[in-house]
Scaffold this motif. Sequence first.
Motif, mmCIF file in Angstrom:
data_model
loop_
_atom_site.group_PDB
_atom_site.id
_atom_site.type_symbol
_atom_site.label_atom_id
_atom_site.label_comp_id
_atom_site.label_asym_id
_atom_site.label_seq_id
_atom_site.Cartn_x
_atom_site.Cartn_y
_atom_site.Cartn_z
ATOM 1 N N SER A 164 -2.889 24.272 26.532
ATOM 2 C CA SER A 164 -1.492 24.427 26.937
ATOM 3 C C SER A 164 -1.321 25.631 27.856
ATOM 4 C CB SER A 164 -0.619 24.577 25.694
ATOM 5 O OG SER A 164 0.704 24.834 26.051
ATOM 6 N N ARG A 165 -1.961 26.738 27.514
ATOM 7 C CA ARG A 165 -1.873 27.941 28.340
ATOM 8 C C ARG A 165 -2.443 27.664 29.735
ATOM 9 N NH1 ARG A 165 -4.536 31.433 30.719
ATOM 10 N NH2 ARG A 165 -6.566 30.721 29.996
ATOM 11 N N LYS A 166 -3.586 26.992 29.798
ATOM 12 C CA LYS A 166 -4.203 26.684 31.088
ATOM 13 C C LYS A 166 -3.310 25.783 31.932
ATOM 14 C CE LYS A 166 -9.056 27.243 29.909
ATOM 15 N NZ LYS A 166 -10.368 26.574 29.858
ATOM 16 N N ILE A 167 -2.648 24.848 31.269
ATOM 17 C CA ILE A 167 -1.735 23.947 31.984
ATOM 18 C C ILE A 167 -0.573 24.738 32.574
ATOM 19 C CG2 ILE A 167 -0.085 22.059 31.698
ATOM 20 C CD1 ILE A 167 -2.072 21.019 29.464
ATOM 21 N N SER A 210 7.248 -0.486 24.049
ATOM 22 C CA SER A 210 8.201 0.624 24.142
ATOM 23 C C SER A 210 7.546 1.938 23.745
ATOM 24 C CB SER A 210 9.425 0.368 23.267
ATOM 25 O OG SER A 210 10.152 -0.731 23.754
ATOM 26 N N CYS A 211 6.732 1.903 22.705
ATOM 27 C CA CYS A 211 6.023 3.121 22.277
ATOM 28 C C CYS A 211 5.116 3.629 23.387
ATOM 29 C CB CYS A 211 5.202 2.864 21.028
ATOM 30 S SG CYS A 211 6.191 2.672 19.554
ATOM 31 N N ALA A 212 4.374 2.735 23.990
ATOM 32 C CA ALA A 212 3.481 3.126 25.079
ATOM 33 C C ALA A 212 4.274 3.728 26.234
ATOM 34 C CB ALA A 212 2.659 1.935 25.547
ATOM 35 N N ASP A 213 5.414 3.133 26.567
ATOM 36 C CA ASP A 213 6.261 3.654 27.646
ATOM 37 C C ASP A 213 6.811 5.038 27.302
ATOM 38 O OD1 ASP A 213 5.870 1.365 29.135
ATOM 39 O OD2 ASP A 213 7.808 0.465 28.577
ATOM 40 N N ILE A 214 7.274 5.195 26.076
ATOM 41 C CA ILE A 214 7.838 6.479 25.649
ATOM 42 C C ILE A 214 6.789 7.579 25.738
ATOM 43 C CG2 ILE A 214 8.677 7.763 23.629
ATOM 44 C CD1 ILE A 214 10.121 5.093 22.833
ATOM 45 N N VAL A 215 5.616 7.298 25.200
ATOM 46 C CA VAL A 215 4.553 8.311 25.204
ATOM 47 C C VAL A 215 4.110 8.603 26.633
ATOM 48 C CG1 VAL A 215 2.212 8.833 24.446
ATOM 49 C CG2 VAL A 215 3.823 7.766 22.868
ATOM 50 N N ALA A 216 3.995 7.578 27.444
ATOM 51 C CA ALA A 216 3.595 7.777 28.839
ATOM 52 C C ALA A 216 4.631 8.611 29.593
ATOM 53 C CB ALA A 216 3.386 6.440 29.529
ATOM 54 N N ASP A 217 5.891 8.516 29.226
ATOM 55 C CA ASP A 217 6.947 9.291 29.879
ATOM 56 C C ASP A 217 6.946 10.766 29.464
ATOM 57 O OD1 ASP A 217 7.815 7.072 31.238
ATOM 58 O OD2 ASP A 217 9.536 6.693 29.922
ATOM 59 N N VAL A 218 6.415 11.064 28.304
ATOM 60 C CA VAL A 218 6.399 12.447 27.811
ATOM 61 C C VAL A 218 5.513 13.332 28.687
ATOM 62 C CG1 VAL A 218 5.554 13.910 25.913
ATOM 63 C CG2 VAL A 218 6.939 11.891 25.421
ATOM 64 N N PHE A 219 4.365 12.838 29.079
ATOM 65 C CA PHE A 219 3.388 13.681 29.762
ATOM 66 C C PHE A 219 3.801 14.103 31.178
ATOM 67 C CE2 PHE A 219 1.045 12.107 26.179
ATOM 68 C CZ PHE A 219 0.408 13.254 25.749
ATOM 69 N N PRO A 220 4.378 13.229 31.985
ATOM 70 C CA PRO A 220 4.867 13.720 33.285
ATOM 71 C C PRO A 220 5.976 14.782 33.126
ATOM 72 C CG PRO A 220 4.689 11.343 33.326
ATOM 73 C CD PRO A 220 4.456 11.767 31.906
ATOM 74 N N GLN A 221 6.792 14.623 32.108
ATOM 75 C CA GLN A 221 7.837 15.620 31.869
ATOM 76 C C GLN A 221 7.222 16.965 31.473
ATOM 77 O OE1 GLN A 221 11.016 15.182 32.652
ATOM 78 N NE2 GLN A 221 10.385 13.153 33.330
ATOM 79 N N LEU A 222 6.184 16.914 30.657
ATOM 80 C CA LEU A 222 5.481 18.135 30.268
ATOM 81 C C LEU A 222 4.858 18.799 31.493
ATOM 82 C CD1 LEU A 222 4.431 20.036 28.063
ATOM 83 C CD2 LEU A 222 2.494 18.488 27.772
ATOM 84 N N LYS A 249 5.825 18.530 34.646
ATOM 85 C CA LYS A 249 6.897 19.065 35.492
ATOM 86 C C LYS A 249 7.450 20.373 34.936
ATOM 87 C CE LYS A 249 8.504 14.607 37.169
ATOM 88 N NZ LYS A 249 9.606 13.635 37.115
ATOM 89 N N ALA A 250 7.522 20.491 33.623
ATOM 90 C CA ALA A 250 8.119 21.669 32.982
ATOM 91 C C ALA A 250 7.102 22.790 32.753
ATOM 92 C CB ALA A 250 8.754 21.262 31.659
ATOM 93 N N ARG A 251 5.876 22.598 33.168
ATOM 94 C CA ARG A 251 4.810 23.541 32.807
ATOM 95 C C ARG A 251 5.070 24.965 33.298
ATOM 96 N NH1 ARG A 251 3.482 20.958 37.209
ATOM 97 N NH2 ARG A 251 2.378 21.995 38.900
ATOM 98 N N THR A 252 5.753 25.127 34.411
ATOM 99 C CA THR A 252 5.967 26.479 34.942
ATOM 100 C C THR A 252 7.237 27.133 34.412
ATOM 101 O OG1 THR A 252 7.074 25.604 36.899
ATOM 102 C CG2 THR A 252 4.689 25.984 37.060
ATOM 103 N N THR A 253 8.103 26.334 33.807
ATOM 104 C CA THR A 253 9.374 26.884 33.321
ATOM 105 C C THR A 253 9.492 26.893 31.804
ATOM 106 O OG1 THR A 253 10.428 24.712 33.520
ATOM 107 C CG2 THR A 253 10.607 26.205 35.412
ATOM 108 N N THR A 254 8.522 26.304 31.140
ATOM 109 C CA THR A 254 8.551 26.209 29.679
ATOM 110 C C THR A 254 7.406 27.019 29.102
ATOM 111 O OG1 THR A 254 9.432 23.979 29.834
ATOM 112 C CG2 THR A 254 8.478 24.607 27.731
ATOM 113 N N GLN A 255 7.731 27.836 28.125
ATOM 114 C CA GLN A 255 6.682 28.592 27.442
ATOM 115 C C GLN A 255 6.393 27.905 26.117
ATOM 116 O OE1 GLN A 255 7.610 32.642 26.593
ATOM 117 N NE2 GLN A 255 5.498 33.197 26.275
#
Length: 75
Positions: free
Chosen positions: A12-15, A48-60, A62-68
């Motif tokens: 997570s830190r490296k990301i 739906s589960c596959a779609d939901i989980v797949a959507d989580v990672f792009p959001q993570l 995108k937020a990598r520089t603003t979320t600690q």
Amino acid sequence: MTLETKELNELSRKICKEDDEIAFSKLFNYLYDRLYVFANKFVQNKESCADIVADVFPQLWKARTTTQIRNILPY
């Protein structure tokens, strides 16, 4: 593949700090099944589960520089 919390937090830190795509891929591979099972408890539809989980990672990503993230598992 089993990773310790310390190793997950290091990924997570490296990301977040280094934009490390390899660390992101490792985190995705490790957490995908766990998140799928979690989502299935609420949705109970495989597609739906596959779609939901797949959507989580792009959001993570995108937020990598603003979320600690101090501990990735509860996040």
